[in-house]
Design a protein around this motif. Structure first.
Motif, PDB file in Angstrom:
ATOM      1  N   SER A   1      68.615  71.806  48.800  1.00 32.63           N
ATOM      2  CA  SER A   1      67.965  72.100  50.064  1.00 32.63           C
ATOM      3  C   SER A   1      66.655  71.469  50.292  1.00 32.63           C
ATOM      4  O   SER A   1      66.163  71.026  51.316  1.00 32.63           O
ATOM      5  CB  SER A   1      67.691  73.730  50.238  1.00 32.63           C
ATOM      6  OG  SER A   1      66.598  73.972  49.002  1.00 32.63           O
ATOM      7  N   LEU A   2      66.011  71.007  49.294  1.00 32.62           N
ATOM      8  CA  LEU A   2      64.863  70.037  49.255  1.00 32.62           C
ATOM      9  C   LEU A   2      65.085  68.714  49.779  1.00 32.62           C
ATOM     10  O   LEU A   2      64.383  68.297  50.594  1.00 32.62           O
ATOM     11  CB  LEU A   2      64.029  70.030  47.680  1.00 32.62           C
ATOM     12  CG  LEU A   2      62.588  69.484  47.614  1.00 32.62           C
ATOM     13  CD1 LEU A   2      62.078  69.711  46.599  1.00 32.62           C
ATOM     14  CD2 LEU A   2      63.035  67.762  47.363  1.00 32.62           C
TER      15      LEU A   2
ATOM     16  N   THR B   1      65.840  69.113  53.280  1.00 33.26           N
ATOM     17  CA  THR B   1      64.461  69.015  54.205  1.00 33.26           C
ATOM     18  C   THR B   1      63.795  67.604  54.215  1.00 33.26           C
ATOM     19  O   THR B   1      63.370  67.099  55.325  1.00 33.26           O
ATOM     20  CB  THR B   1      63.718  69.830  53.411  1.00 33.26           C
ATOM     21  OG1 THR B   1      64.093  71.308  53.383  1.00 33.26           O
ATOM     22  CG2 THR B   1      62.167  69.946  54.108  1.00 33.26           C
TER      23      THR B   1
ATOM     24  N   GLN C   1      65.932  65.477  56.552  1.00 31.25           N
ATOM     25  CA  GLN C   1      65.869  65.878  58.042  1.00 31.25           C
ATOM     26  C   GLN C   1      64.571  65.385  58.434  1.00 31.25           C
ATOM     27  O   GLN C   1      64.254  64.974  59.808  1.00 31.25           O
ATOM     28  CB  GLN C   1      65.868  67.375  58.211  1.00 31.25           C
ATOM     29  CG  GLN C   1      65.862  67.966  59.459  1.00 31.25           C
ATOM     30  CD  GLN C   1      66.191  69.481  59.672  1.00 31.25           C
ATOM     31  OE1 GLN C   1      65.633  70.323  58.854  1.00 31.25           O
ATOM     32  NE2 GLN C   1      66.643  70.175  60.620  1.00 31.25           N
TER      33      GLN C   1
ATOM     34  N   ASN D   1      59.095  75.698  44.605  1.00 29.34           N
ATOM     35  CA  ASN D   1      59.985  75.859  45.686  1.00 29.34           C
ATOM     36  C   ASN D   1      60.085  77.345  45.855  1.00 29.34           C
ATOM     37  O   ASN D   1      59.852  78.264  45.278  1.00 29.34           O
ATOM     38  CB  ASN D   1      61.444  75.026  45.541  1.00 29.34           C
ATOM     39  CG  ASN D   1      61.775  74.846  46.892  1.00 29.34           C
ATOM     40  OD1 ASN D   1      61.610  74.819  47.887  1.00 29.34           O
ATOM     41  ND2 ASN D   1      63.352  74.682  46.547  1.00 29.34           N
ATOM     42  N   LYS D   2      60.539  77.399  47.533  1.00 27.40           N
ATOM     43  CA  LYS D   2      60.928  79.012  47.789  1.00 27.40           C
ATOM     44  C   LYS D   2      59.684  79.905  47.583  1.00 27.40           C
ATOM     45  O   LYS D   2      59.728  81.096  47.450  1.00 27.40           O
ATOM     46  CB  LYS D   2      62.011  79.530  47.165  1.00 27.40           C
ATOM     47  CG  LYS D   2      63.263  78.686  47.108  1.00 27.40           C
ATOM     48  CD  LYS D   2      64.355  79.196  46.256  1.00 27.40           C
ATOM     49  CE  LYS D   2      65.420  78.533  45.880  1.00 27.40           C
ATOM     50  NZ  LYS D   2      66.579  78.815  44.875  1.00 27.40           N
TER      51      LYS D   2
ATOM     52  N   LEU E   1      56.295  74.641  48.052  1.00 30.49           N
ATOM     53  CA  LEU E   1      57.109  74.406  49.082  1.00 30.49           C
ATOM     54  C   LEU E   1      57.737  75.647  49.675  1.00 30.49           C
ATOM     55  O   LEU E   1      58.374  76.528  49.015  1.00 30.49           O
ATOM     56  CB  LEU E   1      57.940  73.128  48.645  1.00 30.49           C
ATOM     57  CG  LEU E   1      59.005  72.724  50.080  1.00 30.49           C
ATOM     58  CD1 LEU E   1      58.181  71.903  51.109  1.00 30.49           C
ATOM     59  CD2 LEU E   1      59.956  71.733  49.157  1.00 30.49           C
ATOM     60  N   SER E   2      57.934  75.572  51.094  1.00 28.22           N
ATOM     61  CA  SER E   2      59.068  76.435  51.753  1.00 28.22           C
ATOM     62  C   SER E   2      59.474  75.689  52.709  1.00 28.22           C
ATOM     63  O   SER E   2      58.539  75.212  53.426  1.00 28.22           O
ATOM     64  CB  SER E   2      58.462  77.906  52.049  1.00 28.22           C
ATOM     65  OG  SER E   2      59.240  78.459  52.877  1.00 28.22           O
ATOM     66  N   ARG E   3      60.814  75.611  52.932  1.00 29.26           N
ATOM     67  CA  ARG E   3      61.309  75.083  54.149  1.00 29.26           C
ATOM     68  C   ARG E   3      61.115  75.688  55.403  1.00 29.26           C
ATOM     69  O   ARG E   3      61.399  75.308  56.457  1.00 29.26           O
ATOM     70  CB  ARG E   3      62.869  74.825  53.695  1.00 29.26           C
ATOM     71  CG  ARG E   3      63.958  76.214  53.731  1.00 29.26           C
ATOM     72  CD  ARG E   3      65.381  75.982  53.178  1.00 29.26           C
ATOM     73  NE  ARG E   3      65.875  76.986  53.127  1.00 29.26           N
ATOM     74  CZ  ARG E   3      66.681  77.529  54.293  1.00 29.26           C
ATOM     75  NH1 ARG E   3      66.717  77.005  55.168  1.00 29.26           N
ATOM     76  NH2 ARG E   3      67.286  78.834  54.021  1.00 29.26           N
ATOM     77  N   HIS E   4      60.413  76.712  55.188  1.00 24.17           N
ATOM     78  CA  HIS E   4      60.182  77.435  56.605  1.00 24.17           C
ATOM     79  C   HIS E   4      58.623  77.207  56.818  1.00 24.17           C
ATOM     80  O   HIS E   4      58.004  77.522  58.032  1.00 24.17           O
ATOM     81  CB  HIS E   4      60.429  79.092  56.595  1.00 24.17           C
ATOM     82  CG  HIS E   4      61.667  79.198  56.136  1.00 24.17           C
ATOM     83  ND1 HIS E   4      62.800  79.236  56.944  1.00 24.17           N
ATOM     84  CD2 HIS E   4      62.348  79.746  54.955  1.00 24.17           C
ATOM     85  CE1 HIS E   4      64.024  79.547  56.454  1.00 24.17           C
ATOM     86  NE2 HIS E   4      63.648  80.136  55.198  1.00 24.17           N
TER      87      HIS E   4
ATOM     88  N   THR F   1      56.256  74.427  57.772  1.00 18.17           N
ATOM     89  CA  THR F   1      55.662  73.222  58.149  1.00 18.17           C
ATOM     90  C   THR F   1      54.428  72.266  57.413  1.00 18.17           C
ATOM     91  O   THR F   1      54.778  71.144  57.067  1.00 18.17           O
ATOM     92  CB  THR F   1      55.573  72.755  59.693  1.00 18.17           C
ATOM     93  OG1 THR F   1      54.610  73.627  60.015  1.00 18.17           O
ATOM     94  CG2 THR F   1      57.049  73.420  60.363  1.00 18.17           C
TER      95      THR F   1
ATOM     96  N   ILE G   1      55.874  71.320  53.936  1.00 19.43           N
ATOM     97  CA  ILE G   1      56.976  70.131  53.967  1.00 19.43           C
ATOM     98  C   ILE G   1      56.122  68.781  54.345  1.00 19.43           C
ATOM     99  O   ILE G   1      56.367  67.672  53.866  1.00 19.43           O
ATOM    100  CB  ILE G   1      57.825  70.376  55.283  1.00 19.43           C
ATOM    101  CG1 ILE G   1      58.622  71.461  54.933  1.00 19.43           C
ATOM    102  CG2 ILE G   1      58.803  68.982  55.740  1.00 19.43           C
ATOM    103  CD1 ILE G   1      59.737  71.931  56.116  1.00 19.43           C
TER     104      ILE G   1
END
Length: 255
Positions: free
Chosen positions: A26-27, A30, A33, A155-156, A186-189, A191, A194
């Motif tokens: 998932s990282l 991210t 993307q 992460n998460k 980091l959280s993918r939610h 910004t 990220i």
């Protein structure tokens, strides 16, 4: 620029390692993307017997599926990223042969333990991924990936409140374990986090392109020397380094 500096002609290779379930795939999704609009990317995934991680990334739609290549290691994950990197090197070379000049090839290790690191013969820089759901204490357990990878990612972070982990403390202890080396929570939610991760990637890539970047081998922890050698300095888990005598074992003992 010094005359003896060689500017690289191939893509920078970035390794992503860490235990099972920490969110490596998932990282990478991210990163793809966020960066695919400005960088020419390729991805190589490692699984022991399947191409599960590659299929996940392809289904996420973050990159042209042909730019995502699986490697089935058939053995422990560290084998293909450190012991015999041939399969991954060939996959990286094939990506660049098929798509021309790339900027960045991301190589994902299969999930392994805290000792897993990439060979500098395979990657130019590497990050190590932990997640808060694995427990706030895991960062204190150390290991070469945590201590000496180019970047530690925790992460998460959005799960911290649900699993009783103090994310700020975990990040602080991560920096301590790394003697102040970079850590991204980091959280993918989130910004902002990220942007911190992609900023580190951009900065590392820019340095690589100048020809001044030298891959560093996190390697195994420095070995103790025993069996009759005395006064050998070596580090301990508390961060101290000192020397003491190790007497040779008595005959007939310890067999």
């Amino acid at each position: 620029m010094p005359e003896n500096t060689t500017v690289p002609t191939r893509a920078m290779r970035l390794g992503v390692a860490g235990p099972v379930g920490t969110g490596k795939s998932s990282l990478i999704a991210t990163l793809c993307q966020a960066l695919s609009g400005e960088l020419r990317l390729g991805v190589i995934t490692n699984d022991i017997y399947t191409d599960e991680d590659a299929r996940f990334l392809k289904s996420a739609g973050v990159l042209d599926p042909e730019r995502i290549r699986p490697v089935e290691t058939g053995a422990c994950p560290h084998t293909a990223i450190r012991d015999d990197v041939t399969a991954n090197l060939l996959a990286a070379e094939d990506l660049e042969a098929d798509f021309g000049s790339l900027d960045l090839v991301i190589i994902e290790s299969g999930g392994d333990n805290l000792t897993a690191t990439f060979s500098p013969a395979l990657v130019d820089a590497q990050l190590f991924v932990l997640d808060v759901a694995g427990g706030g204490d895991v960062v204190r357990k150390g290991g070469p990936g945590i201590a000496r990878a180019d970047l530690l990612v925790i992460n998460k972070t959005d799960l911290g409140e649900h699993v009783g982990v103090d994310v700020e403390r975990m990040a602080r202890e991560g920096r301590a374990a790394r003697a102040g080396g970079p850590v991204v929570a980091l959280s993918r939610h989130d910004t902002a986090s990220i942007r911190m991760l992609t900023g580190w990637v951009r900065e590392t890539l820019a340095h690589y392109r100048t020809g001044h970047h030298t891959p560093v081998d996190p390697g195994p922890m420095a070995p103790h020397i025993h069996a009759g050698r005395t006064g050998q300095p070596h580090p301990h888990a508390d961060g101290t380094t000192h020397a003491h005598d190790h007497a040779p074992a008595e005959a007939g003992q310890g067999t």
